[in-house]
Write an enzyme that holds these catalytic residues in place. Structure first.
Site, PDB file in Angstrom:
ATOM      1  N   GLY A 279     -14.538  -6.572  27.217  1.00 56.06           N
ATOM      2  CA  GLY A 279     -14.260  -5.789  28.418  1.00 56.06           C
ATOM      3  C   GLY A 279     -15.106  -6.242  29.591  1.00 56.06           C
ATOM      4  CG  ASN A 280     -19.428  -6.646  29.959  1.00 57.88           C
ATOM      5  OD1 ASN A 280     -19.883  -6.127  28.947  1.00 57.88           O
ATOM      6  ND2 ASN A 280     -19.728  -6.217  31.179  1.00 57.88           N
ATOM      7  CB  SER A 281     -13.717 -10.979  29.668  1.00 60.15           C
ATOM      8  OG  SER A 281     -14.183 -11.282  28.379  1.00 60.15           O
TER       9      SER A 281
ATOM     10  CB  ILE B 255     -15.539 -42.381  29.094  1.00 57.12           C
ATOM     11  CG1 ILE B 255     -15.248 -40.893  29.345  1.00 57.12           C
ATOM     12  CG2 ILE B 255     -15.113 -43.227  30.267  1.00 57.12           C
ATOM     13  CD1 ILE B 255     -15.929 -40.341  30.585  1.00 57.12           C
TER      14      ILE B 255
ATOM     15  CG  ASP C  66     -11.143 -17.831  30.481  1.00 55.97           C
ATOM     16  OD1 ASP C  66      -9.989 -17.457  30.809  1.00 55.97           O
ATOM     17  OD2 ASP C  66     -11.863 -17.200  29.689  1.00 55.97           O
TER      18      ASP C  66
ATOM     19  N   GLY D 183      -8.704 -42.054  35.356  1.00 54.81           N
ATOM     20  CA  GLY D 183      -7.775 -42.789  34.505  1.00 54.81           C
ATOM     21  C   GLY D 183      -8.463 -43.697  33.500  1.00 54.81           C
ATOM     22  CB  VAL D 184     -11.495 -44.546  32.216  1.00 51.80           C
ATOM     23  CG1 VAL D 184     -11.288 -45.637  33.239  1.00 51.80           C
ATOM     24  CG2 VAL D 184     -12.423 -43.469  32.755  1.00 51.80           C
TER      25      VAL D 184
ATOM     26  CG  HIS E 231      -9.908 -14.303  28.326  1.00 55.90           C
ATOM     27  ND1 HIS E 231     -11.063 -14.887  28.771  1.00 55.90           N
ATOM     28  CD2 HIS E 231     -10.254 -13.057  27.930  1.00 55.90           C
ATOM     29  CE1 HIS E 231     -12.070 -14.040  28.629  1.00 55.90           C
ATOM     30  NE2 HIS E 231     -11.603 -12.914  28.137  1.00 55.90           N
TER      31      HIS E 231
END
Length: 468
Positions: A203-205, A264, A132, A261-262, A102
């Site tokens: 800003g720490n992201s 659940i 992310d 492919g299930v 992001h």
């Protein structure tokens, strides 16, 4: 003497505690700071002109406002630049950098500022919105200081951690705290967050969360806050997840996750009793579209107990493990079916290319429509008219819930009008008689509840209802 001895023991205990706490984090901060970077992005944004005043035709101000609006329209049509700030860290001497997706999402230009003050343009190598995480690359004439990933699975609640980054655009900053919790899930299928009280702000992201060995155990991603500022509840995506994503982004420029492919759901105590399981564990298969699982013989109603030699605790654990398994790998899977355990062999597909896989429509036989109240639920057998009225698929089979007693146990368990019951006791039900037979079979077997497969808006889910 007794008082003196007690005092000495107390002093020794205090010294031991003090020795377990760092006297300062300065050496650690100094050693890892050169690898932490500030990230600035810029994006071109089309500027829209707000609506202007409405002037009646023939007004003496008509020409004036027309000229004014024309000038404003010309000015507003010019695109403007939008800037954003974030953090990241260097993971190799040749300039690979990790940050949050992001932070760089939609950016036209990405600039990386180093602790020394220098700047370099960066290009995007790959990104993964699911976790992310994004990987950037800068070209430097000299090797860059870098840090390595640590093993977040070894991190314990109460361990000291150090967060670094660019909070609120203030430049390089250090905050210290402890790991408050592990294995937090926020919203994604692959979430494995470390919760910390080390101050994390906007800003720490994308910045690193270090252990005391200077290893990255998390990527600072989100905070929980009523006011947008740090209140001591921050989340870092664990290095156990990030390191695997980064490896794939560096190698392929994209993620390549395994696909089973299930569909659940978790197994609760009621479902476990209805199935005859000794304990509530594993992942209950609610649907098997065309894919690897169908080819391997997996069926709706199976409970996946282990995958590739690892016991399945719940659906979240299975999704993570499958996603982290190599595409094309042949694995064994232990399932519980019809009261006994079985082992299936399955070759995984790739999740990213699995979208749009279809399922062949079976032949449809039309039963005579019928309606009846059972277990406080008014049910009707599906026919073409009901399919059309409810917008059901042409191959939809089962019993439609027309009405439900809100005091009934079925309502309490979540059954609602317009739901479609397609299975009972892990057997298809197309008629009222089918359901009555399943109820009788369950009672004869000494079951206290009956497992129903319910579809709502096409999404399947199992629920166990108690039998009278």
């Amino acid at each position: 003497m007794g008082t003196l001895a007690s005092l000495l023991l107390l002093l020794q205990s205090m010294v031991a505690v003090a020795q377990g706490m760092p006297s300062s984090f300065a050496d650690l901060a100094e050693s890892v700071s050169p690898s932490v970077v500030n990230i600035t992005t810029s994006t071109t944004v089309e500027q829209r002109t707000a609506p202007g005043p409405v002037v009646p035709d023939g007004s003496p101000f008509e020409d004036f406002f027309r000229d004014f609006l024309d000038r404003r329209s010309d000015e507003g049509a010019r695109p403007r630049r939008s800037a954003a700030l974030g953090s990241g860290f260097v993971i190799s001497p040749d300039g690979f950098i990790v940050t949050n997706n992001h932070v760089i999402d939609g950016a036209d230009e990405i600039m990386v500022e180093f602790f020394s003050g220098g700047e370099l343009p960066a290009r995007l190598i790959g990104r993964d919105p699911n976790t992310d995480i994004a990987v950037l690359k800068v070209e430097s004439d000299t090797p860059l200081p870098f840090v390595s990933f640590g093993d977040s699975d070894k991190a314990r609640v109460g361990d000291w951690v150090l967060a670094m980054g660019n909070p609120l655009g203030q430049g390089f900053s250090v905050s210290v705290g402890v790991i408050s919790a592990r294995n937090r899930a926020l919203s994604g299928s692959y979430d494995d967050y470390i919760q910390t009280d080390a101050a994390i702000n906007r800003g720490n992201s994308g910045g690193p969360l270090f252990n005391l060995d200077g290893e990255v155990v998390g990527v600072n991603t989100a905070i929980l806050s009523p006011n947008g500022g740090s209140i001591g509840i921050g989340f870092s995506m664990s290095s156990a997840v990030v390191s695997k994503v980064v490896d794939q982004l560096q190698e392929f420029g994209e993620t390549r996750r395994g696909w089973l492919g299930v569909r659940i759901q978790d197994v609760d105590s009621d479902v476990a009793e209805a199935l005859g399981l000794e304990s509530a564990r594993g992942a209950l298969v609610t649907d098997v579209p065309t894919g690897p699982a169908m080819e391997a013989g997996v069926k709706a109603g199976d409970v996946i107990l282990s995958f590739d030699g690892v016991e399945v605790e719940d659906t979240r654990a299975l999704v993570r493990q499958v996603g982290e398994t190599e595409v094309g790998k042949a694995v064994t899977m232990n399932i519980f079916r019809d009261g006994k355990a079985e082992t299936l062999a399955i070759t995984l597909g790739r999740r990213e290319t699995a979208e749009g896989s279809g399922e062949a429509e079976p032949d449809v036989t039309e039963p005579e429509p019928s309606e009846k109240e059972i277990l406080g639920v008014t049910l009707m057998e599906i026919d073409d008219t009901l399919r059309e009225e409810m917008g059901l698929p042409s191959n939809a089979e089962g019993l439609v819930v027309l009405n439900i007693d809100e005091t009934s146990e079925a309502f309490e368990k979540g059954l609602r009008a317009s739901d479609v019951i397609s299975e009972a006791g892990q057997q298809p039900v197309n008629t009222i008689a089918d359901l009555e037979e399943r109820i009788a079979d369950a009672k004869d077997a000494g079951r206290k509840s009956l497992l129903l497969l319910v579809r709502r808006d096409g999404e399947p889910r199992y629920m166990a209802v108690n039998l009278p």
